[in-house]
Design a protein around this motif. Structure first.
Motif, PDB file in Angstrom:
ATOM      1  N   VAL A  15      42.499  27.179  35.441  1.00  0.00           N
ATOM      2  CA  VAL A  15      41.853  27.898  36.219  1.00  0.00           C
ATOM      3  C   VAL A  15      42.994  28.876  37.032  1.00  0.00           C
ATOM      4  O   VAL A  15      44.101  28.436  37.233  1.00  0.00           O
ATOM      5  CB  VAL A  15      41.026  27.227  37.353  1.00  0.00           C
ATOM      6  N   GLU A  16      42.622  30.093  37.222  1.00  0.00           N
ATOM      7  CA  GLU A  16      43.493  31.051  37.867  1.00  0.00           C
ATOM      8  C   GLU A  16      43.149  31.143  39.538  1.00  0.00           C
ATOM      9  O   GLU A  16      41.923  31.511  40.003  1.00  0.00           O
ATOM     10  CB  GLU A  16      43.771  32.516  37.346  1.00  0.00           C
ATOM     11  N   ILE A  17      44.071  30.876  40.448  1.00  0.00           N
ATOM     12  CA  ILE A  17      44.007  30.927  41.820  1.00  0.00           C
ATOM     13  C   ILE A  17      44.795  32.077  42.345  1.00  0.00           C
ATOM     14  O   ILE A  17      45.975  32.138  42.117  1.00  0.00           O
ATOM     15  CB  ILE A  17      44.251  29.729  42.452  1.00  0.00           C
ATOM     16  N   SER A  18      44.131  33.032  42.895  1.00  0.00           N
ATOM     17  CA  SER A  18      44.686  34.193  43.606  1.00  0.00           C
ATOM     18  C   SER A  18      44.504  34.640  45.094  1.00  0.00           C
ATOM     19  O   SER A  18      43.173  34.470  45.363  1.00  0.00           O
ATOM     20  CB  SER A  18      44.682  35.692  42.655  1.00  0.00           C
ATOM     21  N   ARG A  38      40.574  33.194  48.889  1.00  0.00           N
ATOM     22  CA  ARG A  38      41.155  32.545  47.705  1.00  0.00           C
ATOM     23  C   ARG A  38      40.318  32.776  46.589  1.00  0.00           C
ATOM     24  O   ARG A  38      39.066  32.452  46.498  1.00  0.00           O
ATOM     25  CB  ARG A  38      41.074  31.027  47.797  1.00  0.00           C
ATOM     26  N   TYR A  39      40.703  33.679  45.485  1.00  0.00           N
ATOM     27  CA  TYR A  39      39.612  33.931  44.322  1.00  0.00           C
ATOM     28  C   TYR A  39      40.221  32.904  43.117  1.00  0.00           C
ATOM     29  O   TYR A  39      41.357  32.710  42.882  1.00  0.00           O
ATOM     30  CB  TYR A  39      40.227  35.523  43.824  1.00  0.00           C
ATOM     31  N   ALA A  40      39.066  32.679  42.440  1.00  0.00           N
ATOM     32  CA  ALA A  40      39.401  31.744  41.146  1.00  0.00           C
ATOM     33  C   ALA A  40      38.452  31.859  40.226  1.00  0.00           C
ATOM     34  O   ALA A  40      37.293  32.729  40.193  1.00  0.00           O
ATOM     35  CB  ALA A  40      38.859  30.045  41.739  1.00  0.00           C
ATOM     36  N   LYS A  41      39.009  31.759  39.017  1.00  0.00           N
ATOM     37  CA  LYS A  41      38.340  32.148  37.765  1.00  0.00           C
ATOM     38  C   LYS A  41      38.871  31.223  36.553  1.00  0.00           C
ATOM     39  O   LYS A  41      40.015  31.030  36.594  1.00  0.00           O
ATOM     40  CB  LYS A  41      38.414  33.318  37.203  1.00  0.00           C
TER      41      LYS A  41
END
Length: 308
Positions: free
Chosen positions: A105-108, A87-90
């Protein structure tokens, strides 16, 4: 005039510094949320919220409903604590108005081709900023995904070699394969490669691009590129996932397994491993015979760069 400019600059600096400091304070609970949810750290994740925070989310049953922070944190309880879960977050943006703030926040999940947007409402307390509300939506539209599968798209394949020079290979319902990922949305190659490895329980090092191949099809009007990367095993223990079994196999045995799925896969993998100092190109035409994929060489392998 110089004195006036200097005074103005000093004034702006003093105004700007507190604003930056406040943004950093607002971002702290967001960082706790992102690290806690990405690395299965339930205590850190729960610390980002107030005890009575409201989380309006779509559950696994498809129903949009209210969750408490404890209920949300429980989603991560069965995962290995401290382990990255893909789970990548920024943080995309923060807006502060006195003692309240909003954040995006973007979660990919690159390996699953999933992308979410989280929206937060935060409040400043004596002890610092906390999240008081959150909601989220999935932005990789399914209809768009189906459309994208019918246009040209790149596929990454990762060949991982351990210290015994064995290849990490998957046994799937479609046959024997190396780890693979198809690009659909905005993604970073390094992240995708790392995520592909961690998805099977290992970390990698010394990643190199080894081949760029083309697939054409007799049964659909499209073409795909295959980017072949080679990496060395660094650490971890392989783990099988749903509908897949994982093995370390000697090179010759692995090539035979890949060839049994479709001959082009065995040929491409063998080429990049036999001649590792060259970046290889080539193309294949794929056909379906009695429901099974078959391939034939359209262009023989050729170097895309001079041998190192």
């Amino acid at each position: 005039m110089k004195i006036n400019i200097l005074l103005f600059t000093v004034f702006i600096t003093f105004q700007f510094a507190p604003a930056q400091s406040e943004l950093a304070a607002v971002e702290k609970p967001l960082q706790n949320y992102m690290e806690g949810s990405s690395y299965n750290k339930p205590e850190l994740l729960e610390s980002a919220f107030t005890e009575n925070a409201t989380l309006y989310l779509t559950g696994r049953d498809g129903e949009f409903k209210l969750y408490s922070p404890k209920e949300y944190v429980s989603f991560f309880k069965n995962a290995a604590k401290g382990t990255f879960n893909g789970r990548y977050a920024k943080v995309l943006g923060i807006e502060v108005s006195k003692d309240i703030a909003t954040a995006k926040v973007e979660i990919s999940f690159p390996e699953k081709n999933m992308l979410y947007i989280d929206l937060f409402l935060l409040k400043k307390f004596d002890a610092g900023w906390k999240i008081i509300s959150k909601t989220a939506t999935r932005t990789d539209d399914n209809d768009q995904k189906e459309e994208k599968t019918e246009i040209n798209s790149p596929v990454i394949r990762l060949t991982i070699l351990n210290d015994k020079n064995e290849i990490l290979i998957r046994k799937t319902k479609y046959g024997w394969m190396t780890p693979a990922h198809r690009f659909y949305s905005k993604q970073n190659i390094n992240r995708v490669l790392d995520s592909m490895a961690t998805n099977y329980g290992v970390t990698i090092k010394d990643i190199e691009l080894a081949g760029m191949f083309t697939y054409k099809y007799t049964f659909k009007d499209k073409a795909d590129t295959r980017q072949f990367y080679v990496a060395k095993y660094k650490s971890g223990t392989i783990k099988s996932i749903k509908d897949e079994d994982l093995f370390w196999l000697p090179k010759d045995e692995a090539i035979k397994k890949l060839d049994s799925t479709v001959s082009s896969l065995g040929l491409m993998t063998n080429q990049i491993l036999e001649y590792p100092n060259t970046l290889w190109g080539g193309s294949f035409i794929l056909d379906k015979v009695d429901g099974k994929l078959q391939s034939k060489v359209e262009e023989k392998f050729y170097p895309l760069r001079k041998e190192l």
